[in-house]
Design a protein around this motif. Structure first.
Motif, PDB file in Angstrom:
ATOM      1  N   THR A  99      -8.444  -0.777  42.984  1.00 59.14           N
ATOM      2  CA  THR A  99      -8.459  -0.537  44.143  1.00 59.14           C
ATOM      3  C   THR A  99      -6.584  -0.711  44.518  1.00 59.14           C
ATOM      4  O   THR A  99      -5.925   0.337  45.165  1.00 59.14           O
ATOM      5  CB  THR A  99      -8.648  -1.623  45.271  1.00 59.14           C
ATOM      6  N   TYR A 100      -5.776  -1.996  43.601  1.00 49.00           N
ATOM      7  CA  TYR A 100      -4.192  -1.759  44.425  1.00 49.00           C
ATOM      8  C   TYR A 100      -3.372  -0.877  43.176  1.00 49.00           C
ATOM      9  O   TYR A 100      -2.744  -0.049  43.498  1.00 49.00           O
ATOM     10  CB  TYR A 100      -3.279  -3.326  44.093  1.00 49.00           C
ATOM     11  N   ALA A 101      -4.096  -0.856  41.855  1.00 44.80           N
ATOM     12  CA  ALA A 101      -3.404   0.270  41.071  1.00 44.80           C
ATOM     13  C   ALA A 101      -3.692   1.261  41.446  1.00 44.80           C
ATOM     14  O   ALA A 101      -2.472   2.249  41.159  1.00 44.80           O
ATOM     15  CB  ALA A 101      -3.989  -0.041  39.478  1.00 44.80           C
ATOM     16  N   THR A 102      -4.691   1.796  41.474  1.00 46.29           N
ATOM     17  CA  THR A 102      -5.082   3.488  42.737  1.00 46.29           C
ATOM     18  C   THR A 102      -3.961   3.634  43.864  1.00 46.29           C
ATOM     19  O   THR A 102      -3.404   4.627  43.701  1.00 46.29           O
ATOM     20  CB  THR A 102      -6.366   3.436  42.827  1.00 46.29           C
ATOM     21  N   ALA A 103      -4.051   2.428  44.287  1.00 46.35           N
ATOM     22  CA  ALA A 103      -3.236   2.431  45.761  1.00 46.35           C
ATOM     23  C   ALA A 103      -2.077   3.163  45.427  1.00 46.35           C
ATOM     24  O   ALA A 103      -0.984   4.024  46.334  1.00 46.35           O
ATOM     25  CB  ALA A 103      -3.522   1.673  46.928  1.00 46.35           C
ATOM     26  N   TRP A 104      -0.875   2.324  44.664  1.00 51.20           N
ATOM     27  CA  TRP A 104       0.085   2.310  43.885  1.00 51.20           C
ATOM     28  C   TRP A 104      -0.183   4.105  43.189  1.00 51.20           C
ATOM     29  O   TRP A 104       0.666   5.194  43.988  1.00 51.20           O
ATOM     30  CB  TRP A 104       0.760   1.250  43.093  1.00 51.20           C
ATOM     31  N   ALA A 105      -1.306   3.913  42.586  1.00 51.71           N
ATOM     32  CA  ALA A 105      -1.259   6.205  41.554  1.00 51.71           C
ATOM     33  C   ALA A 105      -0.708   6.710  42.893  1.00 51.71           C
ATOM     34  O   ALA A 105      -0.516   7.350  42.861  1.00 51.71           O
ATOM     35  CB  ALA A 105      -1.923   5.659  41.102  1.00 51.71           C
ATOM     36  N   GLN A 106      -1.579   6.378  44.018  1.00 52.90           N
ATOM     37  CA  GLN A 106      -1.785   8.120  45.284  1.00 52.90           C
ATOM     38  C   GLN A 106      -0.457   7.545  46.215  1.00 52.90           C
ATOM     39  O   GLN A 106       0.088   8.775  46.891  1.00 52.90           O
ATOM     40  CB  GLN A 106      -3.122   6.716  46.335  1.00 52.90           C
ATOM     41  N   SER A 107       0.264   6.646  46.293  1.00 55.64           N
ATOM     42  CA  SER A 107       1.611   6.233  46.632  1.00 55.64           C
ATOM     43  C   SER A 107       2.565   6.563  45.896  1.00 55.64           C
ATOM     44  O   SER A 107       3.674   7.382  46.456  1.00 55.64           O
ATOM     45  CB  SER A 107       2.064   5.058  47.086  1.00 55.64           C
ATOM     46  N   ILE A 126       6.174  -0.194  36.176  1.00 55.92           N
ATOM     47  CA  ILE A 126       4.732  -0.282  35.293  1.00 55.92           C
ATOM     48  C   ILE A 126       4.936   1.764  36.128  1.00 55.92           C
ATOM     49  O   ILE A 126       5.064   1.805  36.801  1.00 55.92           O
ATOM     50  CB  ILE A 126       3.660  -0.421  36.084  1.00 55.92           C
ATOM     51  N   PRO A 127       4.638   3.005  34.898  1.00 55.30           N
ATOM     52  CA  PRO A 127       5.903   3.699  34.658  1.00 55.30           C
ATOM     53  C   PRO A 127       4.268   4.635  36.053  1.00 55.30           C
ATOM     54  O   PRO A 127       2.476   4.389  36.078  1.00 55.30           O
ATOM     55  CB  PRO A 127       4.948   4.425  33.850  1.00 55.30           C
ATOM     56  N   CYS A 128       4.516   5.480  36.971  1.00 58.37           N
ATOM     57  CA  CYS A 128       3.379   6.368  37.608  1.00 58.37           C
ATOM     58  C   CYS A 128       3.935   7.418  37.413  1.00 58.37           C
ATOM     59  O   CYS A 128       5.064   8.747  37.504  1.00 58.37           O
ATOM     60  CB  CYS A 128       4.139   6.475  38.990  1.00 58.37           C
ATOM     61  N   ALA A 129       3.168   8.694  36.478  1.00 58.34           N
ATOM     62  CA  ALA A 129       3.966  10.053  37.028  1.00 58.34           C
ATOM     63  C   ALA A 129       3.156  11.212  37.951  1.00 58.34           C
ATOM     64  O   ALA A 129       2.436  10.708  38.276  1.00 58.34           O
ATOM     65  CB  ALA A 129       2.524  10.715  35.327  1.00 58.34           C
ATOM     66  N   LEU A 168      -1.828   7.500  37.349  1.00 62.95           N
ATOM     67  CA  LEU A 168      -1.275   9.059  37.672  1.00 62.95           C
ATOM     68  C   LEU A 168      -1.628   9.616  39.034  1.00 62.95           C
ATOM     69  O   LEU A 168      -2.419   9.388  39.738  1.00 62.95           O
ATOM     70  CB  LEU A 168      -2.436   9.750  36.864  1.00 62.95           C
ATOM     71  N   GLY A 169      -0.099  10.215  39.343  1.00 58.24           N
ATOM     72  CA  GLY A 169       0.214  10.097  40.750  1.00 58.24           C
ATOM     73  C   GLY A 169      -1.518  11.034  41.262  1.00 58.24           C
ATOM     74  O   GLY A 169      -1.763  12.098  40.888  1.00 58.24           O
ATOM     75  N   ASN A 170      -1.676  10.809  42.588  1.00 60.74           N
ATOM     76  CA  ASN A 170      -2.700  11.084  43.276  1.00 60.74           C
ATOM     77  C   ASN A 170      -4.353  10.983  42.776  1.00 60.74           C
ATOM     78  O   ASN A 170      -5.481  10.933  42.891  1.00 60.74           O
ATOM     79  CB  ASN A 170      -3.064  13.030  43.709  1.00 60.74           C
ATOM     80  N   HIS A 171      -3.915   9.416  41.714  1.00 61.54           N
ATOM     81  CA  HIS A 171      -5.291   9.701  41.045  1.00 61.54           C
ATOM     82  C   HIS A 171      -5.582   8.300  40.495  1.00 61.54           C
ATOM     83  O   HIS A 171      -6.141   7.728  41.723  1.00 61.54           O
ATOM     84  CB  HIS A 171      -5.095  10.664  39.092  1.00 61.54           C
TER      85      HIS A 171
END
Ligand SMILES: O=C(CO)[C@@H](O)[C@@H](O)COP(=O)(O)O
Length: 231
Positions: A99-107, A126-129, A168-171
């Motif tokens: 949940t939280y890691a995906t929320a950061w990825a989606q943001s 922590i990188p976000c592509a 991964l952004g949006n993922h």
């Protein structure tokens, strides 16, 4: 049996994902590689975790071709194969939609370092592509996802042996390590750090980052002075 060991290890890693609250239903997947054999064992696609067994793990070569197993491999198999092909130091990969890691990825935000829990594992955000461009989206999505990870690390000068996770952004997140058990550990740490960072920003939106000197001290204490970032 020829692939029994990696089937057992991949099964054990996949079963930890729901146990740790990192996946729902059939979300996510874990794989364990055997570099001598040039293959990895991965969860079958669309099978509930409760119905998994070591025998159901699918054996795939590093080109992404199934070499043993009657079920379809995970829909993310080609992403795992790309990373195994290019990063010879990894022996296990995990993908979750925690949940939280995906929320950061989606943001589309990298996770800043607000505390020592984060610094014990990574002294970088922590990188976000960023999301794929239209050309990548038109390609084979899972293969492009693997190259999205490789490209982001190359562009930012990250070493995959030191930073063992990415959003991964949006993922959603992918993690890796010397084996699947280490990749599961990294996925659990990532989810905890993501939750802490979110709550930290809620409590104090102006909170400063952890001081670099303290980041380095914590990281070197955990990984030793000869770590990649400790040089
Ligand atoms: O959610 C996604 C798509 O990234 C997958 O992780 C999830 O559906 C798991 O698919 P598989 O059952 O491994 O094919």
């Amino acid at each position: 049996m020829r692939y029994e060991t990696i089937r057992q290890k991949a099964y054990a890693a996949n079963m930890q994902l729901p146990e740790l609250g990192l996946v729902l239903f059939t979300f996510g997947n874990a794989s364990e590689a055997d570099r001598q054999e040039g293959v990895f064992a991965i969860k079958p696609s669309g099978v509930a975790y409760a119905d998994l067994s070591p025998e159901k793990m699918v054996i795939v070569d590093f080109d992404g071709k199934t070499v043993d197993g009657s079920l379809n491999p995970s829909s993310d198999t080609q992403t795992h194969a790309v990373l195994y092909r290019h990063w010879e130091g990894i022996g296990g990969i995990v993908h979750t939609h925690s949940t939280y890691a995906t929320a950061w990825a989606q943001s589309l935000r990298a996770i800043p370092i607000y505390g020592t829990t984060h610094a014990d594992y990574n002294i970088v955000d922590i990188p976000c592509a960023l999301p794929m461009d239209d050309a990548m989206i038109q390609g084979d999505y899972e293969i492009q996802t693997g190259y999205q990870v490789l490209d982001h690390f190359k562009e930012n000068g990250f070493d995959y042996r030191e930073v063992e996770m990415i959003l991964l952004g949006n993922h959603a997140p992918f993690t890796w390590g010397k084996n699947a058990a280490k990749a599961v550990h990294n996925s659990a740490v990532l989810e905890q750090v993501a939750k802490m960072a979110y709550l930290t920003e809620q409590i104090n939106p102006q909170v400063p980052l952890l001081k670099k000197a303290l980041m380095d001290k914590h990281y070197q204490r955990k990984h030793g002075p000869n770590s990649y970032y400790g040089q």
